[in-house]
Design a protein around this motif. Structure first.
Motif, PDB file in Angstrom:
ATOM      1  N   LEU A  91      34.210   7.116 -72.624  1.00 46.35           N
ATOM      2  CA  LEU A  91      33.374   8.290 -72.423  1.00 46.35           C
ATOM      3  C   LEU A  91      33.872   9.190 -71.290  1.00 46.35           C
ATOM      4  CD1 LEU A  91      29.735   6.965 -72.973  1.00 46.35           C
ATOM      5  CD2 LEU A  91      31.320   8.003 -74.598  1.00 46.35           C
ATOM      6  N   ARG A  92      34.927   8.794 -70.629  1.00 43.77           N
ATOM      7  CA  ARG A  92      35.549   9.700 -69.656  1.00 43.77           C
ATOM      8  C   ARG A  92      36.365  10.783 -70.352  1.00 43.77           C
ATOM      9  NH1 ARG A  92      36.636   4.555 -66.975  1.00 43.77           N
ATOM     10  NH2 ARG A  92      35.065   4.264 -65.339  1.00 43.77           N
ATOM     11  N   ASP A  93      36.579  10.594 -71.644  1.00 44.88           N
ATOM     12  CA  ASP A  93      37.352  11.562 -72.428  1.00 44.88           C
ATOM     13  C   ASP A  93      36.477  12.759 -72.776  1.00 44.88           C
ATOM     14  OD1 ASP A  93      39.754  12.261 -74.157  1.00 44.88           O
ATOM     15  OD2 ASP A  93      38.162  12.206 -75.658  1.00 44.88           O
ATOM     16  N   ALA A  94      36.921  13.943 -72.436  1.00 44.44           N
ATOM     17  CA  ALA A  94      36.120  15.149 -72.641  1.00 44.44           C
ATOM     18  C   ALA A  94      35.846  15.415 -74.116  1.00 44.44           C
ATOM     19  CB  ALA A  94      36.822  16.348 -72.008  1.00 44.44           C
ATOM     20  N   GLU A  95      36.782  15.073 -74.997  1.00 47.24           N
ATOM     21  CA  GLU A  95      36.587  15.335 -76.424  1.00 47.24           C
ATOM     22  C   GLU A  95      35.477  14.471 -77.004  1.00 47.24           C
ATOM     23  OE1 GLU A  95      38.308  17.839 -78.381  1.00 47.24           O
ATOM     24  OE2 GLU A  95      38.354  18.365 -76.258  1.00 47.24           O
ATOM     25  N   ILE A  96      35.411  13.202 -76.590  1.00 45.38           N
ATOM     26  CA  ILE A  96      34.331  12.343 -77.071  1.00 45.38           C
ATOM     27  C   ILE A  96      32.993  12.859 -76.564  1.00 45.38           C
ATOM     28  CG2 ILE A  96      33.327  10.023 -76.926  1.00 45.38           C
ATOM     29  CD1 ILE A  96      36.140   8.893 -76.932  1.00 45.38           C
ATOM     30  N   LEU A  97      32.932  13.219 -75.292  1.00 45.36           N
ATOM     31  CA  LEU A  97      31.686  13.745 -74.735  1.00 45.36           C
ATOM     32  C   LEU A  97      31.249  15.016 -75.458  1.00 45.36           C
ATOM     33  CD1 LEU A  97      32.075  13.299 -70.874  1.00 45.36           C
ATOM     34  CD2 LEU A  97      30.535  12.060 -72.402  1.00 45.36           C
ATOM     35  N   ARG A  98      32.197  15.850 -75.800  1.00 41.74           N
ATOM     36  CA  ARG A  98      31.858  17.132 -76.420  1.00 41.74           C
ATOM     37  C   ARG A  98      31.372  16.984 -77.848  1.00 41.74           C
ATOM     38  NH1 ARG A  98      36.036  22.239 -77.411  1.00 41.74           N
ATOM     39  NH2 ARG A  98      34.424  23.830 -77.787  1.00 41.74           N
ATOM     40  N   TRP A  99      32.010  16.089 -78.620  1.00 44.25           N
ATOM     41  CA  TRP A  99      31.756  16.054 -80.055  1.00 44.25           C
ATOM     42  C   TRP A  99      30.959  14.861 -80.534  1.00 44.25           C
ATOM     43  CZ3 TRP A  99      32.520  20.728 -81.122  1.00 44.25           C
ATOM     44  CH2 TRP A  99      33.662  21.445 -80.731  1.00 44.25           C
ATOM     45  N   ALA A 100      30.863  13.792 -79.757  1.00 41.11           N
ATOM     46  CA  ALA A 100      30.385  12.542 -80.353  1.00 41.11           C
ATOM     47  C   ALA A 100      29.263  11.823 -79.610  1.00 41.11           C
ATOM     48  CB  ALA A 100      31.566  11.571 -80.512  1.00 41.11           C
ATOM     49  N   THR A 101      28.713  12.396 -78.547  1.00 40.07           N
ATOM     50  CA  THR A 101      27.738  11.625 -77.782  1.00 40.07           C
ATOM     51  C   THR A 101      26.345  12.219 -77.742  1.00 40.07           C
ATOM     52  OG1 THR A 101      28.310  12.750 -75.704  1.00 40.07           O
ATOM     53  CG2 THR A 101      29.543  10.734 -76.254  1.00 40.07           C
ATOM     54  N   GLY A 102      26.218  13.519 -77.838  1.00 40.89           N
ATOM     55  CA  GLY A 102      24.922  14.152 -77.665  1.00 40.89           C
ATOM     56  C   GLY A 102      24.693  14.543 -76.214  1.00 40.89           C
ATOM     57  N   SER A 103      23.763  15.444 -76.014  1.00 38.08           N
ATOM     58  CA  SER A 103      23.567  16.020 -74.697  1.00 38.08           C
ATOM     59  C   SER A 103      23.013  15.025 -73.678  1.00 38.08           C
ATOM     60  CB  SER A 103      22.644  17.235 -74.786  1.00 38.08           C
ATOM     61  OG  SER A 103      21.385  16.869 -75.337  1.00 38.08           O
ATOM     62  N   ALA A 104      22.152  14.087 -74.106  1.00 40.21           N
ATOM     63  CA  ALA A 104      21.567  13.137 -73.162  1.00 40.21           C
ATOM     64  C   ALA A 104      22.639  12.307 -72.481  1.00 40.21           C
ATOM     65  CB  ALA A 104      20.566  12.236 -73.872  1.00 40.21           C
ATOM     66  N   VAL A 105      23.640  11.878 -73.250  1.00 41.66           N
ATOM     67  CA  VAL A 105      24.726  11.084 -72.681  1.00 41.66           C
ATOM     68  C   VAL A 105      25.658  11.964 -71.860  1.00 41.66           C
ATOM     69  CG1 VAL A 105      26.748   9.661 -73.230  1.00 41.66           C
ATOM     70  CG2 VAL A 105      24.612   9.369 -74.504  1.00 41.66           C
ATOM     71  N   ALA A 106      26.028  13.105 -72.401  1.00 39.30           N
ATOM     72  CA  ALA A 106      26.976  13.982 -71.721  1.00 39.30           C
ATOM     73  C   ALA A 106      26.456  14.467 -70.370  1.00 39.30           C
ATOM     74  CB  ALA A 106      27.320  15.170 -72.603  1.00 39.30           C
TER      75      ALA A 106
END
Length: 207
Positions: free
Chosen positions: A35-50
């Motif tokens: 989850l330190r990867d910006a692409e995963i945070l942007r596309w695959a986690t949702g705002s609560a996690v990001a």
């Protein structure tokens, strides 16, 4: 018409070079790294996690996904078949929110990209979801997924895993910064499996 969600029996699936198993609390360090990867945070986690503090992101992401099997959602850790290293995740969610349908999601850690991990894992999870209940599957008919048009890597994964492009949904995806993007809608049907000569269903076992 919707159907009531049901508990899903946790399963372990096997694909070439991969093992898909239910996520566990012990996955937190590997998830935190991914989850330190910006692409995963942007596309695959949702705002609560990001938007969560970095130290809490993995726990925030993991807890509902570990518990999801009891609520009609199946989330797998995608692991290396040789050493068990966590490579990514595949989810089958909203199972039977619409009759005989579900939505799939996926991500792969940065270090594991370029090896076909996501497509193999998505294919294995799909085949399990389509399999008959007596064979340990969910007996679903249709699986769908969507991705922002500006994320072409996800489009390639979907296509390789047998999800056909059905159309474009305007301003459908909203990223964690509130920006809207047109999205591709892909879907795969249980009946599509009959067109895939020479393919093998994944083995499934109780977790």
């Amino acid at each position: 018409m919707t159907q009531r969600t049901q508990t899903i029996v946790p399963r372990v699936l096997h694909a070439p070079g991969l093992v898909l198993r239910p996520l566990e609390e012990t996955d937190e360090p590997a998830v935190a790294e991914a989850l330190r990867d910006a692409e995963i945070l942007r596309w695959a986690t949702g705002s609560a996690v990001a938007r969560a503090p970095e130290a809490e992101r993995a726990r925030t992401w993991l807890r509902p996904r570990i518990a999801g099997w009891a609520n009609g959602t199946a989330f797998f850790a995608v692991t290396d078949g040789a050493d068990g290293t966590l490579l990514g995740s595949v989810g089958v969610r909203e199972v039977n929110r619409l009759p005989d349908q579900a939505v799939v999601t996926y991500w792969v850690a940065a270090r594991a990209r370029g090896r076909g991990v996501a497509a193999r894992a998505l294919d294995a999870a799909s085949r399990w979801a389509f399999a008959a209940r007596e064979d340990g599957g969910l007996a679903l008919h249709r699986l769908s997924l969507d991705h922002a048009l500006v994320n072409p890597a996800s489009c390639r994964v979907a296509t390789r895993a047998g999800f056909r492009l059905e159309g474009t949904m305007r301003d459908f995806y909203v990223d964690t910064a509130g920006r809207r993007y047109d999205s591709h809608l892909h879907a795969r049907l249980a009946t599509d499996l009959g067109e895939e000569a020479g393919t093998r269903r994944p083995a499934a076992s109780g977790a």
